[in-house]
Design a protein around this motif. Structure first.
Motif, PDB file in Angstrom:
ATOM      1  N   ILE A 121       1.114  -1.211   0.089  1.00 49.82           N
ATOM      2  CA  ILE A 121       0.299   0.128   0.019  1.00 49.82           C
ATOM      3  C   ILE A 121       0.965   1.171  -0.079  1.00 49.82           C
ATOM      4  O   ILE A 121       1.742   1.300   0.829  1.00 49.82           O
ATOM      5  N   THR A 122       0.526   2.085  -0.781  1.00 48.26           N
ATOM      6  CA  THR A 122       1.310   3.313  -0.922  1.00 48.26           C
ATOM      7  C   THR A 122       0.776   4.620  -0.321  1.00 48.26           C
ATOM      8  O   THR A 122      -0.366   4.630  -0.120  1.00 48.26           O
ATOM      9  N   ARG A 150       0.710   7.589  -1.411  1.00 47.16           N
ATOM     10  CA  ARG A 150      -0.258   8.085  -2.268  1.00 47.16           C
ATOM     11  C   ARG A 150      -1.680   7.639  -2.365  1.00 47.16           C
ATOM     12  O   ARG A 150      -2.472   8.149  -2.628  1.00 47.16           O
ATOM     13  N   GLN A 151      -1.794   6.220  -2.460  1.00 43.40           N
ATOM     14  CA  GLN A 151      -3.073   5.537  -2.597  1.00 43.40           C
ATOM     15  C   GLN A 151      -4.054   6.116  -1.434  1.00 43.40           C
ATOM     16  O   GLN A 151      -5.070   6.300  -1.321  1.00 43.40           O
ATOM     17  N   TYR A 165      -5.039   9.579  -2.181  1.00 46.66           N
ATOM     18  CA  TYR A 165      -6.116   9.530  -2.798  1.00 46.66           C
ATOM     19  C   TYR A 165      -7.520   9.273  -2.142  1.00 46.66           C
ATOM     20  O   TYR A 165      -8.674   9.573  -2.428  1.00 46.66           O
ATOM     21  N   PHE A 166      -7.488   8.232  -1.457  1.00 54.89           N
ATOM     22  CA  PHE A 166      -8.528   7.576  -0.545  1.00 54.89           C
ATOM     23  C   PHE A 166      -9.309   8.522   0.365  1.00 54.89           C
ATOM     24  O   PHE A 166     -10.492   8.837   0.423  1.00 54.89           O
ATOM     25  N   LEU A 194      -7.580   7.777 -10.695  1.00 57.72           N
ATOM     26  CA  LEU A 194      -7.698   7.637  -9.274  1.00 57.72           C
ATOM     27  C   LEU A 194      -8.694   6.439  -9.080  1.00 57.72           C
ATOM     28  O   LEU A 194      -8.552   5.710  -8.193  1.00 57.72           O
ATOM     29  N   GLN A 246      -6.471   3.416  -8.717  1.00 57.72           N
ATOM     30  CA  GLN A 246      -5.659   3.454  -7.549  1.00 57.72           C
ATOM     31  C   GLN A 246      -6.560   3.081  -6.267  1.00 57.72           C
ATOM     32  O   GLN A 246      -6.075   2.268  -5.426  1.00 57.72           O
ATOM     33  N   ILE A 247      -7.847   3.458  -6.382  1.00 59.17           N
ATOM     34  CA  ILE A 247      -8.732   2.965  -5.291  1.00 59.17           C
ATOM     35  C   ILE A 247      -9.026   1.369  -5.252  1.00 59.17           C
ATOM     36  O   ILE A 247      -9.055   0.895  -4.255  1.00 59.17           O
ATOM     37  N   GLU A 288      -7.192  -0.598  -6.537  1.00 60.63           N
ATOM     38  CA  GLU A 288      -5.836  -1.427  -6.137  1.00 60.63           C
ATOM     39  C   GLU A 288      -5.816  -1.458  -4.737  1.00 60.63           C
ATOM     40  O   GLU A 288      -5.331  -2.427  -3.911  1.00 60.63           O
ATOM     41  N   LEU A 289      -6.097  -0.165  -4.155  1.00 54.23           N
ATOM     42  CA  LEU A 289      -6.231  -0.172  -2.522  1.00 54.23           C
ATOM     43  C   LEU A 289      -7.173  -1.147  -2.079  1.00 54.23           C
ATOM     44  O   LEU A 289      -6.771  -1.833  -1.126  1.00 54.23           O
ATOM     45  N   GLN A 293      -5.601  -4.759  -2.252  1.00 51.37           N
ATOM     46  CA  GLN A 293      -4.656  -5.084  -1.070  1.00 51.37           C
ATOM     47  C   GLN A 293      -5.249  -5.329   0.103  1.00 51.37           C
ATOM     48  O   GLN A 293      -4.723  -5.958   0.738  1.00 51.37           O
TER      49      GLN A 293
END
Length: 319
Positions: free
Chosen positions: A3-4, A6-7, A10-11, A34, A37-38, A40-41, A44
């Motif tokens: 988990i980054t 940056r993610q 964004y969240f 965006l 990325q959400i 992908e989060l 994860q």
């Protein structure tokens, strides 16, 4: 699990704005990026964070728990960055906010003092109304701001520096119209006198209205000026009276020779000026140095003002 930060950023933006388009714009990426990325989060973490609707999103119960963690993680990261920047005191880059009714009067002397301590210091100043500066502090765009206290913001820490008192300013004719009350002047007893104030949104306007016991709908209130310089010239031209902070007197009154000033009786009204920063920002030598510089700059202006008010009062009595 990968988990980054940056993610997480964004969240948090999506949780606050509840719309993919607005959130994407706020973090300067495209809406599809965006969304990726959400997702992908969520992959994860193994669970859905938001419920997607046509024009809105809502956090799932799991999403609300993750939001708390995300805010703490980013807060700690911001604190870590600030500790690295300030471990040697006031050095590197200082992002300083000031409200317009303070900045012109404190900033010149303060900048000179800051540069004399460290010529390498990069000072970036942002002038704005209190609400905007608080937002910038909260977003990490500013390190500290010089404001009128209290701000009543639970996530902010405040460092009081000095008191800036108010005097009543107007032409001699306007002040004479006050009659006997001029000798024992109280801000809540100005009667039907025309009161000139800054446009809505300035904390100085809110303070003046409270001190004088009036509201925005009062027939004898004019809130059209956008700066103290404009306000001073309107008052000097005879359009009304105003509450003038001592901090501004030595800079604004020389260009308005018709302006007269009267002190209030008893406990004089005023405002507390101080530094405001995020509670997550650690204080220390850099904050103490900055507080000392700003206090000295402010008190120097106030000392000059008190001399000018005394001279104006003596001139009025002999005239």
């Amino acid at each position: 699990m990968n988990i980054t930060l940056r993610q997480l950023e964004y969240f948090i933006a999506l949780a606050e704005l509840r719309n993919f388009g607005r959130a994407a714009e706020s973090v300067h990426i495209s809406q599809p990026a965006l969304s990726v990325q959400i997702r992908e989060l969520e992959a994860q973490l193994g669970q859905q964070l938001v419920e997607r609707k046509a024009r809105d999103v809502a956090l799932t119960p799991f999403g609300r728990k993750i939001l708390d963690h995300a805010e703490r993680v980013l807060g700690e990261m911001q604190s870590l960055k600030e500790q690295a920047r300030w471990h040697d005191g006031l050095a590197g880059k200082l992002r300083l906010g000031m409200i317009p009714t303070i900045a012109p009067y404190v900033l010149p002397a303060a900048l000179a003092a800051l540069r004399s301590r460290d010529i390498r210091l990069d000072v970036q100043v942002q002038e704005g109304k209190t609400d905007r500066l608080i937002e910038a502090l909260r977003a990490g765009e500013l390190d500290v701001a010089l404001l009128a206290l209290p701000t009543l913001e639970m996530d902010m820490a405040e460092v009081p520096l000095f008191e800036d008192r108010f005097v009543l300013a107007g032409t001699e004719k306007r002040l004479q119209a006050l009659g006997p009350m001029r000798e024992n002047l109280r801000p809540d007893a100005l009667g039907h006198s025309q009161l000139m104030l800054l446009e809505d949104g300035h904390c100085l306007t809110d303070q003046a209205l409270e001190i004088c016991g009036r509201n925005r709908g009062h027939a004898q209130i004019n809130m059209g000026a956008s700066s103290l310089a404009t306000l001073t010239r309107l008052v000097a031209a005879g359009f009304g009276l105003t509450l003038m902070p001592e901090l501004a007197i030595s800079a604004e009154t020389p260009a308005s020779p018709t302006l007269r000033m009267v002190r209030f009786a008893g406990t004089e009204p005023g405002r507390q000026v101080g530094l405001v920063h995020r509670k997550s920002t650690r204080g220390g030598a850099w904050l103490e140095a900055l507080a000392e510089i700003l206090t000295t700059a402010g008190l120097d202006q106030i000392e000059k003002a008190r001399g000018l008010v005394g001279q104006a009062a003596a001139s009025s009595r002999t005239g």
